[in-house]
Design an enzyme around this catalytic site. Structure first.
Site, PDB file in Angstrom:
ATOM      1  N   ARG C  60       2.019   1.463   0.591  1.00 25.78           N
ATOM      2  CA  ARG C  60       0.959   1.899  -0.317  1.00 25.78           C
ATOM      3  C   ARG C  60      -0.007   2.835   0.391  1.00 25.78           C
ATOM      4  O   ARG C  60      -0.163   2.768   1.618  1.00 25.78           O
ATOM      5  CB  ARG C  60       0.237   0.666  -0.860  1.00 25.78           C
ATOM      6  N   ASP C  61      -0.644   3.683  -0.399  1.00 28.97           N
ATOM      7  CA  ASP C  61      -1.510   4.735   0.129  1.00 28.97           C
ATOM      8  C   ASP C  61      -2.880   4.160   0.479  1.00 28.97           C
ATOM      9  O   ASP C  61      -3.906   4.607  -0.025  1.00 28.97           O
ATOM     10  CB  ASP C  61      -1.622   5.837  -0.946  1.00 28.97           C
ATOM     11  N   SER C  62      -2.889   3.155   1.314  1.00 30.32           N
ATOM     12  CA  SER C  62      -4.142   2.496   1.718  1.00 30.32           C
ATOM     13  C   SER C  62      -4.125   2.288   3.221  1.00 30.32           C
ATOM     14  O   SER C  62      -4.475   1.219   3.707  1.00 30.32           O
ATOM     15  CB  SER C  62      -4.263   1.134   1.024  1.00 30.32           C
ATOM     16  N   ASN C 125      -6.070   5.116  -2.741  1.00 28.45           N
ATOM     17  CA  ASN C 125      -5.623   6.339  -3.391  1.00 28.45           C
ATOM     18  C   ASN C 125      -6.573   6.719  -4.518  1.00 28.45           C
ATOM     19  O   ASN C 125      -7.072   5.879  -5.248  1.00 28.45           O
ATOM     20  CB  ASN C 125      -4.200   6.163  -3.943  1.00 28.45           C
TER      21      ASN C 125
END
Lengths: 239, 239, 239, 239
Positions: C60-62, C125
């Site tokens: 995930r974009d974290s 995100n």
């Protein structure tokens, strides 16, 4: 199973060291080699120091190395040894989610324990003077809860790192029912001293003569790294 | 440009060491830290020993580490220093195409020179007894041609590694017009000796007292790694 | 020099795209392969999207991927292409010091430009609903100053990412003298659709027949990856 | 235990697929994302193709990627999924000792099975024309014995890869009591086709309009990657 890291065994041994009545000692390492030396010396466990690992990489202890770069070092350390390793997990490298990922990865490389600090990311080494911002208490508890809540219940063995107050006799710590002492960075610091001395001697004398007999021989290096096992296996598996 | 590895400058310095009339010396390192110690000691160049790097990782010198794992170590070494590094490129880790990729990557991390051996992959350390299969001559020349043909023309300075014949006086090598001597693995070997001694003392005495004053102090560690620069930058860039 | 990433050339081209009068377009990629496809299609530059790279990794974009894991992806992208790449540098992965290290490393792998966001680490995100904490303004400026202050002076070309307002005609952006449009994640999203369709068809039909002729042939794969160059080199360098 | 890769479970499932009476199918993937797509589509297992992984990295299938670089891709694939993965282990990346190290590492990242070829290192992709040197039979058997001798005994289920003879009806393979079919590279090839089409359309039309509705939406991307789980965890663990 081939190559399985016996993680649950390492975890079990580490908990024994913490919860058994006596005082346990773990010794700093920062590489596969230094971890192997700690094990061969007879220590029961290894302290994978954040300061020592970053120093060995040539970096400062301020999260200059990414968590995955540190993980690669830890993997070499774990692969080279069979005794439990406790890792300096710094701040956990972010929030609770980063801690979850870190802990999952530490397990997969065979690390038995991790210590998370209540500093903010990126961290500053504790021995550097000046104010250090501590983590928000609730957020820090969230990090811990995210992975460890069920496991530790109410047991709280005390672990100390007597780097600055090294003159306190170990007997005092025993009387205070301390569970574990971490000798935190002395392999790294003794290796620096030795390499500085060796470099200066060889540079000045333009010769190896006065150094050669005072350092580990190549045969001992090969013995430490189990070259015998490889030679035997070659006889077995090569045509 | 920020962060640019001044590679052409390092290459230039290394060629000067090879082609200038006198005898040059380069000293082994195997990590960012040991590379920094070599530079601070006053050596002109660094030998990134394959044996030392694999030993420091806890591995055997038989291509147990992948070329990209070795490259990561080299990158830390190069980032930590400004003097040229010559790398022990083993067999080149495969055929001419692997050599091309290796050399491209060495350049991008700032390595000034590489030494390729005419052994077959995976290699065996030269000091291990027994027959060692050498590479097919034509194939080996292909590897070299793939990257270096135009650069070196007919100049052939001789570089030696007097690890076993260390008692030969350096004066003999000078008379023989040797261009460069590599002190090949003495930092690694002296760090092993020092860590073994430190571990044994601390284990036996359950105390740091007799070790503390004989090893590098934490302040010296911080000085070696330039913590001052970071503290200054923090004053400048943090709010 | 063998293998030198022509970074200054890539930087020059990227600045030209920003400061020249017309509107420029850069297209998302997230791997060596997708970067190569963007270049072959005729785009002038590549957007290395944080969302796309983490999605391709299965994350995930974290900030679930460390900065050094992202860097490895970027290195493959840069090695596979000759046009400039602008990187989504997220929050810079920490404070000003982490930004300095990141930028140094981006240069060494041949990245031409980086975009740093004023969010806090670890990031969320932008398309995820809910409040997002923005960075302290002074601290954010410190990050930028740490690397870029001298370079950009007062020039401020505007770059936009019209992912959500994609129905606005490009002509409007041209009239508004926008310098550059980023097509932000459409390669990643089209590859997901294609792979989902392919999987479902093959699973259901237990056969490749209806898929085989609608996808890139193996010969085209070999052509895209320059297998010819390798075959020629083998004739040249192998015995 | 937190984060434990349930490797023995994955191995068990994979053996069931091989030894159970029916015909099993596994589908190629080359990244965390594509592995997740294969799992969500309903396949029982994943084929981690060497050709597809190197292509996705932008490299050629000739051991241009090191084994540890491939391992990192495999780790992302394994972390993103719960079904067994069989890996294309090429030649084993060296001799029996390299195979031992590889297999140990595959286990630690949760890979259920590996396929070792009797080619020589560095390998050439099987679809590239020309002679391919095969490994010495005795040496190859040594590699296999080094890890697997005790485990497989006399069972020899047949696994096929019908990439070139895809027109043979699957019914034929069932009649021949084939145990498993590998759909070897069709996700990679369909993703190339999709990205090429998308790039060409966007480049030509200078607009996303005709592409936007034909590709996976951002919401579907977030759903595929379990952003919900992270949002829930944030409510639980963040202050």
């Amino acid at each position: 199973m081939p190559g399985h890291n016996d993680l649950s065994n390492k975890c079990f041994k580490f908990r024994q060291m913490l919860v058994s009545p006596g005082l346990s000692f773990i010794m700093e390492a920062h590489s596969g080699l230094s971890a192997k030396i700690v094990e061969r010396s007879g220590f029961e466990g290894i302290w994978a120091s954040g300061l020592s690992i970053s120093t060995a990489l040539g970096l400062r202890d301020s999260n200059e190395a990414s968590w995955s770069q540190v993980l690669e070092v830890l993997e070499f350390m774990s692969d080279a040894t069979n005794i439990p390793i406790m890792v300096d997990g710094d701040t956990g490298y972010g929030n609770f989610n980063n801690v979850r990922i870190l802990v999952k990865k530490l397990c997969s490389v065979g690390i038995a324990a991790v210590c998370i600090e209540d500093k903010t990311f990126p961290k500053t080494n504790s021995f550097i003077s000046g104010m250090q911002e501590l983590a928000n208490i609730e957020e820090f508890c969230g990090k811990i809860k995210a992975e460890f809540a069920n496991i530790w219940q109410n047991r709280c063995p005390v672990v100390i790192v007597p780097t600055k107050y090294y003159q306190t006799p170990t007997e005092r710590f025993r009387e205070a029912q301390i569970a574990m002492i971490i000798w935190a960075n002395h392999n790294m610091r003794s290796s620096i001293k030795a390499m500085q001395d060796t470099c200066q001697k060889i540079l000045k004398e333009q010769s190896l003569i006065s150094v050669e007999t005072k350092i580990t021989s190549l045969d001992e290096v090969f013995s430490l790294l189990n070259y015998d096992e490889l030679a035997n296996a070659e006889r077995h598996y090569l045509p």
